[in-house]
Write an enzyme that holds these catalytic residues in place. Structure first.
Site, mmCIF file in Angstrom:
data_model
loop_
_atom_site.group_PDB
_atom_site.id
_atom_site.type_symbol
_atom_site.label_atom_id
_atom_site.label_comp_id
_atom_site.label_asym_id
_atom_site.label_seq_id
_atom_site.Cartn_x
_atom_site.Cartn_y
_atom_site.Cartn_z
ATOM 1 N N ASP A 169 48.361 61.971 -2.279
ATOM 2 C CA ASP A 169 47.508 62.286 -3.429
ATOM 3 C C ASP A 169 46.180 62.891 -2.974
ATOM 4 O O ASP A 169 45.455 62.284 -2.193
ATOM 5 C CB ASP A 169 47.254 61.020 -4.243
ATOM 6 C CG ASP A 169 46.753 61.298 -5.643
ATOM 7 O OD1 ASP A 169 45.845 62.136 -5.794
ATOM 8 O OD2 ASP A 169 47.276 60.681 -6.594
ATOM 9 N N SER B 265 44.773 57.953 -12.813
ATOM 10 C CA SER B 265 43.579 58.395 -12.125
ATOM 11 C C SER B 265 42.341 57.689 -12.672
ATOM 12 O O SER B 265 42.255 56.478 -12.580
ATOM 13 C CB SER B 265 43.464 59.916 -12.200
ATOM 14 O OG SER B 265 42.571 60.356 -11.219
ATOM 15 N N HIS C 2 49.346 64.608 -7.336
ATOM 16 C CA HIS C 2 48.479 63.609 -7.952
ATOM 17 C C HIS C 2 49.304 62.694 -8.843
ATOM 18 O O HIS C 2 49.830 63.118 -9.865
ATOM 19 C CB HIS C 2 47.401 64.326 -8.763
ATOM 20 C CG HIS C 2 46.326 63.431 -9.286
ATOM 21 N ND1 HIS C 2 45.753 62.431 -8.544
ATOM 22 C CD2 HIS C 2 45.719 63.383 -10.499
ATOM 23 C CE1 HIS C 2 44.824 61.825 -9.256
ATOM 24 N NE2 HIS C 2 44.799 62.377 -10.458
#
Length: 536
Positions: free
Chosen positions: A475, A248, A505
């Site tokens: 996601d 991320s 995610h």
């Protein structure tokens, strides 16, 4: 109510996101009237060539010791348990310049953690992880994933760290625990003039506290300096190049590193990818769409299970309308949550977002919504706590202030209340459930006491080794299109995109065998997957 393993999993997933919705960055911001003193200098002017760390820092020796229990800023708890086979987690600290433009000036300590490679005879080196946020503590997150990375540990020392401003690494401080309780209980999606005034006052108080408690540190916590820290780190670890796994926000950090130090990139994987071509506003709007997509998938699954789902509705849309009605009821009358704390509309939306980070927590979301309909908000509030960084004993880690400080040191964009309000229709069109929150969250960095570094980060990295870029089609926090944008921006011959068609995610930590085989093949054996590889 103690936090279950499933809730802790949701919390771990939540830390691995950029512009962390309903937790730190999006609404931990300021009003134009916030603060009086200003820090006008910016550490971003110096380029990488001008900011080489002094030789004594590059040659420093790390002293590895058994890890202590995590600090309160890292989330508290107990010292990490040994890995299977008895391998111990070891901790150390590394000195880095506070200001790379003054490499012989003040230094700060970065906290590090490692688990040594299983096969020392075939050891490649260190594999450095950043789990996102920004603001996630690598000291607590890496051990919490347990054996997830055992295949990679076969030939790598697994290493993570608290980036500057995070956890034990000079963690940014803003509001105290009681003040954060009040902040997260407040209405962060105001509907009338009185609520807007209270909202603006809350943002002002948050930023003023950050400036008062961490003002001298704020200019130096941005992503550029974190990338410079990693360039020093691989040398101190004794490696020839940086082998890296970013998740991320960690993908943005990895991209910035590759741009600054392309020749120093070893084998690198970017998973759950931030779109480097989007500015702060575009990223927030993208998250509104991403979380809406995840909610659509959740509600459709519920409707498809008909009588087996606790929530009413024959179609996904009907289930979502029921959720929207529940949130409207909570806006008018919060219900019993945990202890003396109520479940408010804002906390309910936070809890919904937390559960959408992983398909494994959809069952908790279904249960929490059903119980809230009956007047019991404990589970949804526990989910919200997992995303906000609140532990069972009422202490908060420093994810919220670190997230705000890093994002606002990076982004040049600033929005006042009126400007955010003008953009609400577009955000609400993107998501009836999450749009208002993320739209109002645009005020987060307004009048922040440090100027931002960029509109969008430069991640072009000509000459770097291949970087594997993995996007997940479902996601919510880092929408899928960011993977292609990152691969394109890294440049031809550098960015190699692959796709995971899944939910939640990230991709590697989903447990998908195809993804893990591809990642392992590259990191362990140097075999780059074919561009366009798709895993189901």
């Amino acid at each position: 109510m103690s936090t279950s393993p499933a809730l802790r999993a949701a919390a771990l997933a939540a830390t691995a996101t950029v512009l962390l919705p309903l937790a730190a960055c999006s609404d931990a911001g300021s009003d134009p009237a916030a603060g009086t003193g200003r820090i006008t200098s910016s550490p971003h002017a110096a380029n990488a060539a001008e900011t080489t760390a002094p030789r004594d820092l590059a040659s420093q020796k790390l002293e590895w010791k058994p890890c202590p229990a995590p600090s309160e800023a890292e989330g508290g708890g107990t010292a990490p348990s040994p890995l299977p086979g008895g391998a111990a987690w070891e901790c150390s600290s590394m000195r880095v310049p506070l200001d790379y433009a003054k490499p012989d000036g003040d230094t700060i300590e970065l906290a590090l953690i490692r688990a040594r490679a299983i096969n020392q005879n075939r050891r490649i080196g260190s594999l450095v992880f950043n789990f996102g946020g920004p603001g996630a503590s690598g000291i607590t997150t890496l051990p919490a994933f347990g054996t997830t990375y055992d295949k990679l540990r076969s030939r790598y020392d697994l290493v993570s760290f608290d980036p500057r401003g995070v956890g034990r690494s000079e963690g940014v401080e803003c509001l105290d625990d009681k003040q954060l309780d009040a902040y997260f209980q407040s209405d962060l999606t105001p509907d009338d003039a009185a609520e807007v005034k209270a909202f603006a006052k809350g943002q002002q108080k948050y930023v003023a506290a950050c400036e008062k408690n961490s003002g001298n540190e704020l200019p130096y916590v941005g992503t550029t300096n974190a990338a410079r820290d990693m360039d020093l780190m691989y040398r101190v670890l004794g490696d020839k190049k940086l082998n890296y796994f970013g998740i991320s926000y960690g993908t943005e950090l990895g991209g910035v590193y590759a741009h600054l130090f392309p020749k120093n990139v070893g084998r690198a994987v970017l998973d759950a990818v931030v779109d480097p071509t989007e500015n702060y506003e575009q990223s927030s709007l993208g998250q509104a769409k991403g979380f809406q997509l995840a909610l659509d998938n959740f509600t459709k699954d519920c409707a498809d299970r008909a009588g087996a789902c606790r929530l009413p509705g024959a179609t996904g849309k009907e289930v979502e309308l029921w959720i929207a009605d529940l949130l409207q009821r909570l806006e008018k009358r919060p219900i019993q949550g945990l202890g003396t704390r109520k479940l408010t509309q804002t906390q309910a939306v936070t809890g919904i977002a937390a559960a959408l980070y992983s398909r494994e927590t959809w069952t908790l979301l279904e249960q929490g919504l059903d119980e809230a309909d009956g007047g019991n908000g404990a589970l949804l509030l526990a989910l919200a706590d997992s995303l906000n960084g609140r532990s069972d004993d009422g202490h908060y880690n420093n994810l919220s202030p670190a997230n705000t400080a890093i994002n606002c040191t990076d982004s040049k964009q600033r929005f006042n209340v009126d400007e955010a309000k003008a953009r609400l229709p577009e955000f609400q069109k993107a998501s009836a459930i999450f749009g208002s929150y993320l739209g109002w969250g645009l005020v987060a960095c307004n009048d922040w006491p440090v100027p931002g570094a960029w509109d969008t980060p430069d991640v072009s990295a000509p000459g770097a080794a291949p970087v594997l870029v993995i996007g997940n089609t479902g996601d919510p926090a880092t929408p899928y299109k960011g993977a292609k944008a990152m691969a394109d921006e890294l440049g031809q011959g550098v960015g190699v995109q692959m796709t995971y068609e899944g939910q939640g995610h990230g991709a590697y930590n989903s447990g998908n065998a195809c993804v893990q085989k591809a990642v392992g093949g590259y990191l362990l054996d140097g075999k780059v997957p074919a561009a366009g590889t798709v895993c189901h």
